[in-house]
Design a protein around this motif. Structure first.
Motif, mmCIF file in Angstrom:
data_model
loop_
_atom_site.group_PDB
_atom_site.id
_atom_site.type_symbol
_atom_site.label_atom_id
_atom_site.label_comp_id
_atom_site.label_asym_id
_atom_site.label_seq_id
_atom_site.Cartn_x
_atom_site.Cartn_y
_atom_site.Cartn_z
ATOM 1 N N MET A 1 27.255 6.394 -7.921
ATOM 2 C CA MET A 1 26.190 6.100 -8.169
ATOM 3 C C MET A 1 25.117 6.845 -8.053
ATOM 4 O O MET A 1 24.965 7.027 -6.419
ATOM 5 N N HIS A 2 24.539 7.303 -9.644
ATOM 6 C CA HIS A 2 23.655 9.068 -8.912
ATOM 7 C C HIS A 2 22.890 8.810 -10.366
ATOM 8 O O HIS A 2 23.320 9.033 -11.746
ATOM 9 N N GLY A 3 21.185 8.366 -10.155
ATOM 10 C CA GLY A 3 20.484 8.791 -10.867
ATOM 11 C C GLY A 3 20.989 7.760 -12.311
ATOM 12 O O GLY A 3 21.111 7.156 -12.278
ATOM 13 N N LEU A 4 21.158 8.697 -13.210
ATOM 14 C CA LEU A 4 21.447 8.115 -14.251
ATOM 15 C C LEU A 4 22.518 8.078 -14.901
ATOM 16 O O LEU A 4 23.350 7.921 -16.028
ATOM 17 N N THR A 5 23.773 9.182 -14.628
ATOM 18 C CA THR A 5 24.626 9.966 -14.778
ATOM 19 C C THR A 5 25.492 9.153 -14.558
ATOM 20 O O THR A 5 27.094 9.081 -14.865
ATOM 21 N N ARG A 6 25.847 8.633 -13.268
ATOM 22 C CA ARG A 6 26.397 7.287 -12.970
ATOM 23 C C ARG A 6 25.970 5.655 -12.173
ATOM 24 O O ARG A 6 25.141 5.259 -11.815
ATOM 25 N N VAL A 7 25.811 4.390 -13.708
ATOM 26 C CA VAL A 7 25.599 3.840 -14.049
ATOM 27 C C VAL A 7 26.743 2.595 -13.880
ATOM 28 O O VAL A 7 27.572 2.686 -13.950
ATOM 29 N N ARG A 8 25.796 1.739 -13.728
ATOM 30 C CA ARG A 8 26.678 0.489 -14.031
ATOM 31 C C ARG A 8 26.312 -0.112 -15.055
ATOM 32 O O ARG A 8 27.089 -0.788 -15.983
ATOM 33 N N GLN A 9 25.064 -0.316 -15.774
ATOM 34 C CA GLN A 9 24.741 -0.890 -17.329
ATOM 35 C C GLN A 9 24.643 0.565 -17.938
ATOM 36 O O GLN A 9 23.584 1.571 -17.340
ATOM 37 N N PHE A 10 25.022 0.622 -19.252
ATOM 38 C CA PHE A 10 24.276 1.827 -20.421
ATOM 39 C C PHE A 10 24.897 1.987 -21.371
ATOM 40 O O PHE A 10 25.139 1.103 -22.168
ATOM 41 N N THR A 11 24.112 2.729 -22.428
ATOM 42 C CA THR A 11 24.373 2.586 -23.291
ATOM 43 C C THR A 11 24.967 3.771 -24.232
ATOM 44 O O THR A 11 24.067 4.668 -23.668
ATOM 45 N N ILE A 12 25.496 3.340 -25.810
ATOM 46 C CA ILE A 12 26.084 4.473 -25.981
ATOM 47 C C ILE A 12 26.297 4.396 -27.100
ATOM 48 O O ILE A 12 26.878 3.534 -28.168
#
Length: 653
Positions: free
Chosen positions: A371-382
C-alpha cells in the motif's frame, strides 16, 4: 594473447592475466579506480582471469556497470556493519539498484538513530580497508558453510541452484557473503555513502513469507556528487504525492477505515470529477456506449472468465465456498460484465465494433506491504473499456485506443514522461495462461505488427501479459523512480470463446469476435498521484479545484468581491472569496501557498471602475483589467485545457 582495449589499442601478453592485473599494467591510476571489467561485452569481476584473445574495457564509476559494482560493495559493507552491531540479524539479499543499493535483514526495523549508528560502523570498516577476496564452494559445501553461520535465507538461495553449481562467495576481513559479484578489490575504495531509509519488505516479494527490514543507501565516488543527490532526494520528498497530497488536503487515509482505502477530500474529489467528465465526454465523441454494471457478482461469473482460478487470491470474496449456497466477490475488473451487455442480443457483423465504456470502481486485495498513498490501493476507479471487434477491425480499433491514450497523456502534459512496453506471455509457465503456444504466437505477432505500424518505440517483457492476452503497457515513474503501469491496452482472442460471444458474419455463419481491453487514462487515483508529483500541486488551471480566489482588501468590499465571484461562477470558473479579517498581504501569501492559478484583488478603485487587479502564479502582478476581459481569457484557458508556463520567479510573485 591479444587484448583489444576500449580505445582500439592492443596489448599482448604471454600468459593469462586477471582483469585487475591488466588494468595495473595499463596504468596504476586506472587500477585504483577500476570497479569491474567487460570482456567481449560481458561484465566480469576484476579477479576474472583472461586467458585468450578478447576485447576488454576497464569499468570505473563513470560506467553504469562499474558504478553498480561500487555500490554492490557498499551493500556488503552495510551487511558487515549490521552483523557487527546486531549479531542476531539474519542476512537475506543486498543488490545494487538504480540510485544506490539496499540490503534485507531479518531483524526488527531500524530507526534513524540506528541507521546513523550503522553508518558509523561502516566508516570504521572502510577505514580498516580489508581486502575483498572471492572464493567458490561446491553446492553441498556452500549449504553446510551457511548453515554453520546460521544464515537460513542464504541456505534457501543456494538450495535453489543446480546440484552441480559452483557457488561464489566474497570475504572481507571476518565477514563473508554469498554473492555472484562483481566487487571492488578493497573496502577502502568506497569514498562517500549515505543510508537513506529503512522499510519493510517481504522475503522474495511474497506476503506468504517473512517480513524483513530493508535498508536503502547510496554511494558515490565523490562527496560532492553524493551531496547533490541527497539535495535532490530532499526536493523530491516534497513532491511525493503521499506527503504533498495530504498537506494540500487532496486526500487522507484513516487507520480505522483501512490501508489502501483513501478518502478523497473535496479538492481531490473535484479534480477527479473534472477528469471523469472530460474522459466520459471524449469517449462518447469517439463512439463509446456507456454501461453501468454491478460492483459484485457470483463466483460463477469468475469461474467462466477463469479469474477464479488465476486471480482469486487478489479478490475480496464474500461468503464461504464450503458452507454457503451462493458465494460472491467484489469485482476486480469489468470485462465479464460488459460481455453480458454484448450478449443481450445477437450481433451482426454490421454492429461491430461495439465500444463499451464505463467509469468502473474495482476492488483488489493488494498486500498490506504494497500500500502506498494513491498508487497502490484496494479500491479504485478506472476509465475502463472493452471493444468487441471483427478480426479485420483489430488494427484500426487498437490504433484508436492508442490514439485516445496519447490524447489523454498529451492533454495532461504527461506524454513525454512515459515509456511503452509490450507485455508477453511466458512459455515456460504455459499453465498460467489460456490458449496454446501457437495462439499466443499469433496474437503477439499481431500486436507487434500493429505497434510497428503505429511507429511506437517499445520494449518487450516476457511474463508480464494478462492470462488471456498480451498488453501494451504505458509506464511512468514516480518521483522516486519506481515504475508503474498507468494505461494498458490488451488484445484478447480467448475470452470470447469462454463466454460464447459471437456475431453473424456476411456469409450467415456465427463467428467469434476479438476483444480489446483498454483504459483511456487508467486509474483515477493513480493518475491523480502522478499529476500531484508532476505539477508539485500547481495543477493546470482547468484541473484546479479552486481556479480563482477573490481577495477584498477590507470588509467594505465584500459585496463587490461576491459579485465578481458570482460572474466567474456563471461562466464556469471555480471561484471563492476570502472574507477573513486579515491583511491583504497575508491573503495573497496564503493564496500563493495554496498554489492557486489566479488571485483577484479588489478595493475601492476596482469597485468604482468595475475592474480587478490580477495576480497569477504564471506572471505575478498583471495589473488591473476589466473583469469581462479576464473572464474571457480564463474561460478560454479552461476550455482549451491550456498548460501555461511560469514566466516569473517566486520572488517576483
Amino acid at each position: 594473447m591479444k587484448i583489444t582495449l576500449k580505445d582500439g589499442s592492443v596489448k599482448e601478453y604471454e600468459q593469462a592475466m586477471s582483469v585487475i592485473d591488466i588494468a595495473s599494467d595499463i596504468s596504476e591510476g586506472l587500477a585504483r579506480n577500476a570497479c569491474a571489467g567487460e570482456v567481449d561485452g560481458k561484465v566480469v569481476d576484476l579477479r576474472t582471469v583472461v586467458d585468450g584473445d578478447c576485447s576488454l574495457s576497464i569499468l570505473t564509476v563513470s560506467d553504469p556497470a562499474g558504478l553498480s559494482a561500487y555500490r554492490h560493495t557498499a551493500s556488503h559493507i552495510l551487511a558487515e556493519a549490521v552483523k557487527r552491531l546486531y549479531p542476531q540479524a539474519k542476512l537475506a539479499i543486498g543488490p545494487s539498484i538504480e540510485n544506490g543499493f539496499y540490503y534485507d535483514f531479518d531483524i526488527p526495523s531500524f530507526s534513524r538513530e540506528d541507521l546513523d549508528k550503522i553508518e558509523g560502523e561502516m566508516k570504521k570498516i572502510i577505514k580498516e580497508g580489508a581486502k575483498v577476496e572471492r572464493f567458490t564452494l561446491l553446492r553441498e559445501e556452500a549449504i553446510k558453510f551457511m548453515e554453520e553461520k546460521g544464515e537460513p535465507y542464504k541456505v534457501e538461495l543456494i538450495q535453489d541452484l543446480p546440484e552441480d553449481a559452483e557457488i561464489s562467495f566474497y570475504r572481507q576481513g571476518e565477514f563473508t557473503d554469498l554473492c555472484a559479484g562483481p566487487h571492488l578489490m578493497s573496502t577502502k575504495s568506497i569514498k562517500a555513502f549515505k543510508l537513506i531509509s529503512s522499510s519493510g519488505a517481504y522475503w522474495r516479494g511474497s506476503e506468504k513469507n517473512a517480513m524483513l527490514t530493508r535498508v536503502y543507501g547510496t554511494a558515490f565516488a565523490k562527496k560532492e556528487e553524493m551531496n547533490e543527490y541527497l539535495e535532490y532526494l530532499a526536493n523530491i520528498k516534497n513532491r511525493d504525492h503521499n506527503k504533498l497530497g495530504r498537506d494540500m488536503e487532496i486526500f487522507a487515509t484513516v487507520d480505522v477505515i483501512g490501508q489502501g482505502l483513501p478518502l478523497l477530500m473535496p479538492k481531490g474529489a473535484k479534480i477527479v470529477q473534472t477528469l471523469q467528465r472530460w474522459i466520459e465526454d471524449e469517449e462518447e465523441k469517439r463512439g463509446y456506449m456507456r454501461t453501468k454494471t454491478p460492483l459484485m457478482a457470483k463466483k460463477d461469473l469468475y469461474i467462466i472468465s477463469d479469474h477464479w482460478d488465476h486471480y482469486k487470491e487478489g479478490m475480496f470474496v464474500l461468503g464461504n465456498e464450503e458452507t454457503d449456497d451462493e458465494v460472491f466477490a467484489l469485482r476486480p475488473m469489468t470485462c465479464p460484465f460488459q460481455y453480458y451487455v454484448y450478449k443481450q442480443s445477437q450481433k451482426s457483423y454490421r454492429d461491430l465494433p461495439c465500444r463499451y465504456g464505463e467509469t468502473s470502481t474495482l476492488f483488489r486485495n493488494e498486500d498490506s506491504g504494497e500500500m502506498h498513498g494513491l498508487t497502490r490501493v484496494r479500491q479504485f476507479t478506472i476509465s475502463e473499456g472493452h471493444l468487441i471487434v471483427r478480426p479485420d477491425q483489430i488494427e484500426e480499433e487498437f490504433k484508436g485506443c492508442v490514439d485516445l491514450a496519447k490524447y489523454c497523456l498529451t492533454t495532461l502534459g504527461l506524454e513525454g514522461d512515459v515509456t511503452y512496453q509490450m507485455s508477453k506471455w511466458d512459455p515456460s509457465k504455459a499453465d498460467h495462461y489460456l490458449g496454446t503456444p501457437e495462439m499466443w504466437d499469433e496474437v503477439e505477432g499481431m500486436m507487434r505488427k500493429i505497434l510497428d505500424h503505429i511507429g511506437i518505440e517499445y520494449t518487450e517483457a516476457a511474463g508480464e501479459a494478462a492470462f488471456y492476452g498480451p498488453k501494451l503497457d504505458i509506464q511512468a515513474k514516480n518521483v522516486y523512480g519506481k515504475e508503474d503501469t498507468m494505461i494498458t491496452i490488451q488484445l484478447d482472442m480467448f475470452l470470447a470463446d469462454r463466454f460464447d460471444m459471437s456475431f453473424v458474419d456476411k456469409d450467415g455463419t456465427k463467428k467469434r469476435p476479438y476483444i480489446i481491453h483498454r483504459t483511456s487514462m487508467g486509474c483515477y487515483e493513480r493518475t491523480l498521484a502522478w499529476l500531484i508529483e508532476k505539477y508539485e500541486g500547481a495543477f493546470p488551471t482547468w484541473l484546479c479545484p479552486e481556479q480563482v480566489r477573490v481577495l477584498p482588501i477590507s470588509e467594505k468590499y465584500h459585496d463587490y468581491a461576491g459579485k465578481v465571484a458570482a460572474q466567474l461562477k456563471e461562466n464556469g470558473v471555480l471561484a471563492t472569496v476570502d472574507e477573513r479579517a486579515e491583511k491583504i498581504g497575508y491573503k495573497i501569501r496564503e493564496a500563493r501557498l495554496s498554489k492557486l492559478p489566479y488571485m483577484l484583488v479588489v478595493g475601492q478603485k476596482e469597485e468604482e471602475e468595475g475592474v480587478v487587479s490580477v495576480r497569477s502564479r504564471f506572471n505575478g502582478d498583471e495589473g488591473q483589467r476589466p473583469l469581462s476581459d479576464f473572464i474571457d481569457d480564463i474561460s478560454r484557458e479552461i476550455r482549451t485545457k491550456e498548460i501555461k508556463k511560469v514566466n516569473v520567479t517566486e520572488e517576483a510573485k
